[in-house]
Design a protein around this motif. Sequence first.
Motif, PDB file in Angstrom:
ATOM      1  N   VAL A  21      29.908  84.578 -56.608  1.00  0.00           N
ATOM      2  CA  VAL A  21      31.181  83.863 -56.700  1.00  0.00           C
ATOM      3  C   VAL A  21      32.240  84.830 -57.221  1.00  0.00           C
ATOM      4  O   VAL A  21      32.057  85.465 -58.260  1.00  0.00           O
ATOM      5  N   LEU A  22      33.348  84.926 -56.499  1.00  0.00           N
ATOM      6  CA  LEU A  22      34.400  85.883 -56.838  1.00  0.00           C
ATOM      7  C   LEU A  22      35.746  85.189 -56.925  1.00  0.00           C
ATOM      8  O   LEU A  22      36.068  84.340 -56.081  1.00  0.00           O
ATOM      9  N   VAL A  23      36.541  85.546 -57.932  1.00  0.00           N
ATOM     10  CA  VAL A  23      37.946  85.161 -57.963  1.00  0.00           C
ATOM     11  C   VAL A  23      38.768  86.425 -58.194  1.00  0.00           C
ATOM     12  O   VAL A  23      38.336  87.352 -58.886  1.00  0.00           O
ATOM     13  N   ASN A  24      39.950  86.468 -57.597  1.00  0.00           N
ATOM     14  CA  ASN A  24      40.852  87.597 -57.819  1.00  0.00           C
ATOM     15  C   ASN A  24      41.272  87.615 -59.281  1.00  0.00           C
ATOM     16  O   ASN A  24      41.511  86.570 -59.889  1.00  0.00           O
ATOM     17  N   ALA A  25      41.372  88.811 -59.839  1.00  0.00           N
ATOM     18  CA  ALA A  25      41.658  88.920 -61.267  1.00  0.00           C
ATOM     19  C   ALA A  25      42.515  90.144 -61.540  1.00  0.00           C
ATOM     20  O   ALA A  25      42.435  91.146 -60.810  1.00  0.00           O
ATOM     21  N   PRO A  26      43.320  90.104 -62.601  1.00  0.00           N
ATOM     22  CA  PRO A  26      44.040  91.313 -63.009  1.00  0.00           C
ATOM     23  C   PRO A  26      43.062  92.345 -63.538  1.00  0.00           C
ATOM     24  O   PRO A  26      42.009  92.002 -64.075  1.00  0.00           O
ATOM     25  N   ARG A  27      43.410  93.591 -63.408  1.00  0.00           N
ATOM     26  CA  ARG A  27      42.490  94.631 -63.863  1.00  0.00           C
ATOM     27  C   ARG A  27      42.420  94.677 -65.385  1.00  0.00           C
ATOM     28  O   ARG A  27      43.236  94.063 -66.080  1.00  0.00           O
ATOM     29  N   HIS A  28      41.447  95.387 -65.884  1.00  0.00           N
ATOM     30  CA  HIS A  28      41.215  95.534 -67.318  1.00  0.00           C
ATOM     31  C   HIS A  28      42.215  96.543 -67.875  1.00  0.00           C
ATOM     32  O   HIS A  28      42.199  97.723 -67.508  1.00  0.00           O
ATOM     33  N   GLU A  29      43.099  96.082 -68.752  1.00  0.00           N
ATOM     34  CA  GLU A  29      44.167  96.941 -69.262  1.00  0.00           C
ATOM     35  C   GLU A  29      44.474  96.571 -70.710  1.00  0.00           C
ATOM     36  O   GLU A  29      45.520  95.980 -71.009  1.00  0.00           O
ATOM     37  N   PRO A  30      43.590  96.863 -71.635  1.00  0.00           N
ATOM     38  CA  PRO A  30      43.813  96.500 -73.035  1.00  0.00           C
ATOM     39  C   PRO A  30      45.133  97.070 -73.557  1.00  0.00           C
ATOM     40  O   PRO A  30      45.477  98.223 -73.282  1.00  0.00           O
ATOM     41  N   GLY A  31      45.869  96.226 -74.285  1.00  0.00           N
ATOM     42  CA  GLY A  31      47.127  96.667 -74.865  1.00  0.00           C
ATOM     43  C   GLY A  31      48.329  96.504 -73.964  1.00  0.00           C
ATOM     44  O   GLY A  31      49.456  96.398 -74.437  1.00  0.00           O
ATOM     45  N   ARG A  32      48.097  96.480 -72.635  1.00  0.00           N
ATOM     46  CA  ARG A  32      49.202  96.346 -71.682  1.00  0.00           C
ATOM     47  C   ARG A  32      49.064  95.119 -70.805  1.00  0.00           C
ATOM     48  O   ARG A  32      50.053  94.606 -70.296  1.00  0.00           O
ATOM     49  N   GLY A  33      47.832  94.678 -70.618  1.00  0.00           N
ATOM     50  CA  GLY A  33      47.578  93.525 -69.768  1.00  0.00           C
ATOM     51  C   GLY A  33      46.443  92.715 -70.343  1.00  0.00           C
ATOM     52  O   GLY A  33      46.421  92.401 -71.528  1.00  0.00           O
ATOM     53  N   VAL A  34      45.454  92.420 -69.497  1.00  0.00           N
ATOM     54  CA  VAL A  34      44.317  91.604 -69.932  1.00  0.00           C
ATOM     55  C   VAL A  34      43.220  92.511 -70.486  1.00  0.00           C
ATOM     56  O   VAL A  34      42.829  93.495 -69.852  1.00  0.00           O
ATOM     57  N   ASP A  35      42.734  92.177 -71.670  1.00  0.00           N
ATOM     58  CA  ASP A  35      41.568  92.853 -72.251  1.00  0.00           C
ATOM     59  C   ASP A  35      40.356  91.980 -71.972  1.00  0.00           C
ATOM     60  O   ASP A  35      40.089  91.011 -72.680  1.00  0.00           O
ATOM     61  N   TRP A  36      39.621  92.341 -70.923  1.00  0.00           N
ATOM     62  CA  TRP A  36      38.483  91.515 -70.512  1.00  0.00           C
ATOM     63  C   TRP A  36      37.316  91.618 -71.488  1.00  0.00           C
ATOM     64  O   TRP A  36      36.360  90.849 -71.380  1.00  0.00           O
ATOM     65  N   ASP A  37      37.402  92.555 -72.445  1.00  0.00           N
ATOM     66  CA  ASP A  37      36.378  92.646 -73.478  1.00  0.00           C
ATOM     67  C   ASP A  37      36.722  91.808 -74.713  1.00  0.00           C
ATOM     68  O   ASP A  37      35.961  91.819 -75.694  1.00  0.00           O
ATOM     69  N   GLU A  38      37.815  91.094 -74.663  1.00  0.00           N
ATOM     70  CA  GLU A  38      38.166  90.204 -75.778  1.00  0.00           C
ATOM     71  C   GLU A  38      37.024  89.219 -76.014  1.00  0.00           C
ATOM     72  O   GLU A  38      36.550  88.572 -75.068  1.00  0.00           O
ATOM     73  N   PRO A  39      36.543  89.096 -77.251  1.00  0.00           N
ATOM     74  CA  PRO A  39      35.387  88.222 -77.512  1.00  0.00           C
ATOM     75  C   PRO A  39      35.592  86.805 -76.982  1.00  0.00           C
ATOM     76  O   PRO A  39      36.606  86.169 -77.258  1.00  0.00           O
ATOM     77  N   GLY A  40      34.631  86.348 -76.202  1.00  0.00           N
ATOM     78  CA  GLY A  40      34.640  84.978 -75.701  1.00  0.00           C
ATOM     79  C   GLY A  40      35.405  84.758 -74.423  1.00  0.00           C
ATOM     80  O   GLY A  40      35.228  83.719 -73.764  1.00  0.00           O
ATOM     81  N   LEU A  41      36.290  85.713 -74.031  1.00  0.00           N
ATOM     82  CA  LEU A  41      37.138  85.478 -72.861  1.00  0.00           C
ATOM     83  C   LEU A  41      36.315  85.311 -71.591  1.00  0.00           C
ATOM     84  O   LEU A  41      36.546  84.386 -70.803  1.00  0.00           O
ATOM     85  N   ALA A  42      35.364  86.190 -71.361  1.00  0.00           N
ATOM     86  CA  ALA A  42      34.603  86.149 -70.116  1.00  0.00           C
ATOM     87  C   ALA A  42      33.851  84.834 -69.958  1.00  0.00           C
ATOM     88  O   ALA A  42      33.869  84.216 -68.879  1.00  0.00           O
ATOM     89  N   GLU A  43      33.191  84.369 -71.009  1.00  0.00           N
ATOM     90  CA  GLU A  43      32.421  83.133 -70.898  1.00  0.00           C
ATOM     91  C   GLU A  43      33.338  81.922 -70.748  1.00  0.00           C
ATOM     92  O   GLU A  43      33.032  80.987 -69.998  1.00  0.00           O
ATOM     93  N   ARG A  44      34.474  81.926 -71.469  1.00  0.00           N
ATOM     94  CA  ARG A  44      35.426  80.812 -71.319  1.00  0.00           C
ATOM     95  C   ARG A  44      35.950  80.758 -69.882  1.00  0.00           C
ATOM     96  O   ARG A  44      36.069  79.670 -69.298  1.00  0.00           O
TER      97      ARG A  44
END
Length: 502
Positions: free
Chosen positions: A383-406
């Motif tokens: 299952v795939l959805v389009n997503a912004p790239r990983h860009e901590p500090g400037r965009g989305v930080d996909w390593d932010e605790p809990g974000l991926a599971e939420r």
Amino acid sequence: MADVARVAVVGAGPGGLAAAARLAAQGHAVTVLEQSQQVGGKLGLLTVEGHAFDTGPSLVTLPQVYRDLFAATGGPLEESLDLVRLDPAVAYRFADGTRLTFPGSPAAVPAALDAALGAGAGAQWAALMSRAEHMWRISEGPFLRTPLAGAATLARLARRPADVATIAPWTSLRGLGERYLRDPRLRMLLDRYATYSGSDPRKAPGVLATVAHAEQAYGSWYVRGGLHRLALAVAERAAERGAVLRTGCAVRRVVVTGGRGAGVELADGEVVPADVVVSDADAAALYADLLPPDLSAAPRRALGRATPSLSGFVLLLGLRGRTPDLAHHTVLFPADYDAEFDAVFGTGRHRGAPQPVADPTVYVSAPDDPALRPDDDSESWFVLVNAPRHEPGRGVDWDEPGLAERYADSVLQVMADRGLDVRDRVRVRVVRTPADLERDTGSVGGSIYGTSSNGARAAFLRPANASPVPGLFLVGGSAHPGGGLPLVTLSAEIVARLVGPA
């Protein structure tokens, strides 16, 4: 090149493997260096509790590209792989409840569109596909199969003013759709093809309609046993021709001696000398990290002017039970497609602040393949959805605790709201974010295709196959002619031609 060359290929993704197979077949001494423990790059495989998942591309288009590759390097494709044409190709579900099953046979498409979307829809789409076919005939040879050469490439496309008018480089994919397609659902179908190059249909060129034409005319294909077998088959072909494949070998830098590529240095300090270096690494990473700054300034400036491609958020779902009447591919469209592109690229209502898409398009790949499931009463879904790239500090930080599971929970809720609720059937759930993609494949920010096709000049900002450093060449989705398995494989064909036979 008349002499046997020592060739070091950085990365065993589809482009690197195809280049290795072709160059080895041309008589060169090829060594492939891959940082991970398995070949394939984005064309990966993950097995969990008996469920097997392709972790990247889910279909093959333009199969002739692969037939050409295998014919040029040994026996025919069919001796190595079981390629199956999909029919239906894909099932679409729209926010208003409309369902459209898109036939695998081009002749059946207009009637299917009329039945699902109303009389006239088929004729509108057919007229657009006729234009796209003309675009394809004009652009395939001079652009997709030829090295990028700036103004000279434009000159090849402009041999006749009528050709320029057909390509209409000033027209966006969205604009082209508005010219031919009255039904907004048809325009949504066309817009989707911008995402094949990680792009925004409002900014990507109308010539991307050729992707829809090629998919419809030449079919969507599946490799029985999973698409990862395509990578394994190309790796095997390269090895048969004499290439050496080394996994677990991260490259620290490209060695430059006397102003030309002279090999690579590995993370452990080993130097692999070479007369030719072929990089299948992300071009942004190559020019930022693997070359001296003074030799990579111009490509880095060009990359800085381009918009990075979108990334993807992936759920790998091992499900109990079977889903009746499920197509190989199912696309669940949102009510507001523009909101998705604004969120992913940080434009419009989300200007400067990209974010996970609240109501995304959901792509479900569910191969009916016994090799990918533990038993007959189960399914393995990508299952795939389009997503912004990983860009901590400037965009989305996909390593932010809990974000991926939420966000995974949110995607499953969206699927349920659109009539595909599998939450009570999940026995395996693996979440892969753009940050994971960056770590696993070296794609900067997890951008799937390197740079997007946003803007009329985007194709000419994409890194060329021949780098500014003599002896260093680029293949893969971040280089010319672009992303997606067929174009990646064509990049290898271009580089093999540039290097020449031994």
